[in-house]
Design a protein around this motif. Structure first.
Motif, PDB file in Angstrom:
ATOM      1  N   UNK A 150       0.784  -1.223   0.000  1.00  0.00           N
ATOM      2  CA  UNK A 150       0.000   0.000   0.000  1.00  0.00           C
ATOM      3  C   UNK A 150       0.816   1.273   0.000  1.00  0.00           C
ATOM      4  N   UNK A 151       2.133   1.161  -0.198  1.00  0.00           N
ATOM      5  CA  UNK A 151       2.997   2.356  -0.262  1.00  0.00           C
ATOM      6  C   UNK A 151       2.832   3.112  -1.574  1.00  0.00           C
ATOM      7  N   UNK A 161       7.835   2.131 -14.082  1.00  0.00           N
ATOM      8  CA  UNK A 161       8.300   3.035 -13.021  1.00  0.00           C
ATOM      9  C   UNK A 161       9.788   2.846 -12.764  1.00  0.00           C
ATOM     10  N   UNK A 162      10.227   1.594 -12.684  1.00  0.00           N
ATOM     11  CA  UNK A 162      11.649   1.310 -12.465  1.00  0.00           C
ATOM     12  C   UNK A 162      12.484   1.790 -13.648  1.00  0.00           C
ATOM     13  N   UNK A 163      12.010   1.513 -14.858  1.00  0.00           N
ATOM     14  CA  UNK A 163      12.762   1.896 -16.060  1.00  0.00           C
ATOM     15  C   UNK A 163      12.898   3.412 -16.161  1.00  0.00           C
ATOM     16  N   UNK A 164      11.819   4.149 -15.940  1.00  0.00           N
ATOM     17  CA  UNK A 164      11.876   5.616 -16.031  1.00  0.00           C
ATOM     18  C   UNK A 164      12.781   6.193 -14.950  1.00  0.00           C
ATOM     19  N   UNK A 165      12.733   5.607 -13.762  1.00  0.00           N
ATOM     20  CA  UNK A 165      13.590   6.087 -12.688  1.00  0.00           C
ATOM     21  C   UNK A 165      15.061   5.877 -13.044  1.00  0.00           C
ATOM     22  N   UNK A 166      15.396   4.686 -13.508  1.00  0.00           N
ATOM     23  CA  UNK A 166      16.786   4.400 -13.868  1.00  0.00           C
ATOM     24  C   UNK A 166      17.253   5.270 -15.028  1.00  0.00           C
ATOM     25  N   UNK A 167      16.390   5.496 -16.002  1.00  0.00           N
ATOM     26  CA  UNK A 167      16.753   6.385 -17.110  1.00  0.00           C
ATOM     27  C   UNK A 167      17.050   7.790 -16.599  1.00  0.00           C
ATOM     28  N   UNK A 168      16.274   8.248 -15.633  1.00  0.00           N
ATOM     29  CA  UNK A 168      16.522   9.558 -15.048  1.00  0.00           C
ATOM     30  C   UNK A 168      17.868   9.618 -14.350  1.00  0.00           C
ATOM     31  N   UNK A 169      18.191   8.573 -13.601  1.00  0.00           N
ATOM     32  CA  UNK A 169      19.488   8.515 -12.910  1.00  0.00           C
ATOM     33  C   UNK A 169      20.624   8.538 -13.924  1.00  0.00           C
ATOM     34  N   UNK A 170      20.519   7.687 -14.953  1.00  0.00           N
ATOM     35  CA  UNK A 170      21.561   7.640 -15.985  1.00  0.00           C
ATOM     36  C   UNK A 170      21.699   8.990 -16.676  1.00  0.00           C
ATOM     37  N   UNK A 171      20.559   9.624 -16.952  1.00  0.00           N
ATOM     38  CA  UNK A 171      20.586  10.923 -17.626  1.00  0.00           C
ATOM     39  C   UNK A 171      21.314  11.981 -16.814  1.00  0.00           C
ATOM     40  N   UNK A 172      21.022  12.050 -15.526  1.00  0.00           N
ATOM     41  CA  UNK A 172      21.692  13.031 -14.666  1.00  0.00           C
ATOM     42  C   UNK A 172      23.188  12.744 -14.605  1.00  0.00           C
ATOM     43  N   UNK A 173      23.552  11.492 -14.392  1.00  0.00           N
ATOM     44  CA  UNK A 173      24.964  11.148 -14.222  1.00  0.00           C
ATOM     45  C   UNK A 173      25.785  11.367 -15.486  1.00  0.00           C
ATOM     46  N   UNK A 188      16.194  15.356  -6.039  1.00  0.00           N
ATOM     47  CA  UNK A 188      14.888  15.763  -6.570  1.00  0.00           C
ATOM     48  C   UNK A 188      14.252  14.637  -7.376  1.00  0.00           C
ATOM     49  N   UNK A 189      15.075  13.900  -8.098  1.00  0.00           N
ATOM     50  CA  UNK A 189      14.572  12.762  -8.879  1.00  0.00           C
ATOM     51  C   UNK A 189      13.952  11.709  -7.958  1.00  0.00           C
ATOM     52  N   UNK A 190      14.610  11.432  -6.841  1.00  0.00           N
ATOM     53  CA  UNK A 190      14.082  10.458  -5.883  1.00  0.00           C
ATOM     54  C   UNK A 190      12.750  10.942  -5.309  1.00  0.00           C
ATOM     55  N   UNK A 191      12.719  12.222  -4.913  1.00  0.00           N
ATOM     56  CA  UNK A 191      11.490  12.790  -4.339  1.00  0.00           C
ATOM     57  C   UNK A 191      10.355  12.765  -5.353  1.00  0.00           C
ATOM     58  N   UNK A 192      10.650  13.164  -6.579  1.00  0.00           N
ATOM     59  CA  UNK A 192       9.624  13.209  -7.620  1.00  0.00           C
ATOM     60  C   UNK A 192       9.117  11.811  -7.960  1.00  0.00           C
ATOM     61  N   UNK A 193      10.029  10.863  -8.065  1.00  0.00           N
ATOM     62  CA  UNK A 193       9.628   9.487  -8.369  1.00  0.00           C
ATOM     63  C   UNK A 193       8.749   8.942  -7.252  1.00  0.00           C
ATOM     64  N   UNK A 194       9.135   9.211  -6.030  1.00  0.00           N
ATOM     65  CA  UNK A 194       8.366   8.696  -4.884  1.00  0.00           C
ATOM     66  C   UNK A 194       6.969   9.309  -4.842  1.00  0.00           C
ATOM     67  N   UNK A 195       6.889  10.609  -5.083  1.00  0.00           N
ATOM     68  CA  UNK A 195       5.565  11.258  -5.074  1.00  0.00           C
ATOM     69  C   UNK A 195       4.683  10.721  -6.203  1.00  0.00           C
ATOM     70  N   UNK A 196       5.313  10.442  -7.342  1.00  0.00           N
ATOM     71  CA  UNK A 196       4.553   9.917  -8.475  1.00  0.00           C
ATOM     72  C   UNK A 196       4.012   8.511  -8.238  1.00  0.00           C
ATOM     73  N   UNK A 197       4.601   7.812  -7.314  1.00  0.00           N
ATOM     74  CA  UNK A 197       4.175   6.445  -7.011  1.00  0.00           C
ATOM     75  C   UNK A 197       3.205   6.355  -5.836  1.00  0.00           C
ATOM     76  N   UNK A 198       3.015   7.466  -5.132  1.00  0.00           N
ATOM     77  CA  UNK A 198       2.228   7.424  -3.894  1.00  0.00           C
ATOM     78  C   UNK A 198       0.823   6.914  -4.119  1.00  0.00           C
ATOM     79  N   UNK A 199       0.314   6.198  -3.103  1.00  0.00           N
ATOM     80  CA  UNK A 199      -1.007   5.595  -3.208  1.00  0.00           C
ATOM     81  C   UNK A 199      -2.141   6.588  -3.002  1.00  0.00           C
TER      82      UNK A 199
END
Length: 200
Positions: A150-151, A161-173, A188-199
């Motif tokens: 329920x997270x 969700x995993x693929x987009x997050x990893x692409x974002x990490x790779x893009x920044x790095x 910010x990427x972590x915060x944004x990804x987490x908010x986008x997944x919230x229930x």
């Protein structure tokens, strides 16, 4: 029994030679990039004949594939070990970022970019799919776990969700060189990804 001992000794020598070639190739790639890497310099550093390189690795790209497999397995093992402890999804995403940033530091920016370029290349000499990559598999499972607990929203697609997050990490790095800017963007990427997944 003697033939088995000889076979084992031959196999051990083969593996040792492969490791020497791999190590020499990685050092050459770090210095010159894959395109600029000289196979002659690699075999000279490894102490083997020119043809021995191609016996073990059909191309320079295959060296990177081997490195990618090893690094992914290493990172996935560390990530899974981390996930056994008490954590939430934000902490898990933060751990993934740390593992990938650590890979870039270990390999250096040139080789890290080469590895990613090959990973996303349409001419990649491999026919694997996402399930052959243990880091994304582990992250997908973690998002699925969080969804089950329920997270995250029940309609979240764990793979995308995993693929987009990893692409974002790779893009920044691969595009941001300032460490302060990079750290802020990754946070910010972590915060944004987490908010986008919230229930909720």
């Amino acid at each position: 029994m003697t033939p088995q001992i000889k076979q084992s000794a031959r196999e051990l020598r083969r593996l040792q030679t492969r490791e020497r070639i791999l190590g020499a190739a990685i050092a050459e790639f770090q210095a010159s990039g894959m395109a600029g890497a000289d196979v002659g310099a690699i075999v000279s550093a490894a102490g083997v004949a020119h043809g021995t390189f191609f016996f073990h690795f059909p191309s320079k790209e295959h060296v990177l594939l081997e490195l990618e497999r090893r690094e992914e397995a290493r990172m996935a093992t560390e990530f899974v070990r981390y996930l056994r402890r008490s954590h939430d999804l934000t902490a898990a995403l933060t751990k993934v970022v740390g593992l990938i940033a650590g890979l870039e530091q270990r390999l250096g920016p040139v080789l890290f970019r080469e590895l990613l370029a090959l990973h996303f290349s349409p001419t990649r000499p491999s026919d694997d799919d996402w399930s052959d990559h243990p880091v994304i598999v582990s992250l997908v499972r973690e998002i699925e776990r969080a969804r089950g607990d329920g997270e995250v929203h029940p309609e979240v697609d764990a793979f995308f969700s995993a693929a987009f997050f990893l692409l974002g990490v790779y893009g920044v790095l691969t595009t941001v060189t300032s460490s302060d800017t990079r750290d802020a963007m990754l946070a910010n990427l972590i915060t944004t990804a987490r908010r986008g997944l919230e229930s909720r």
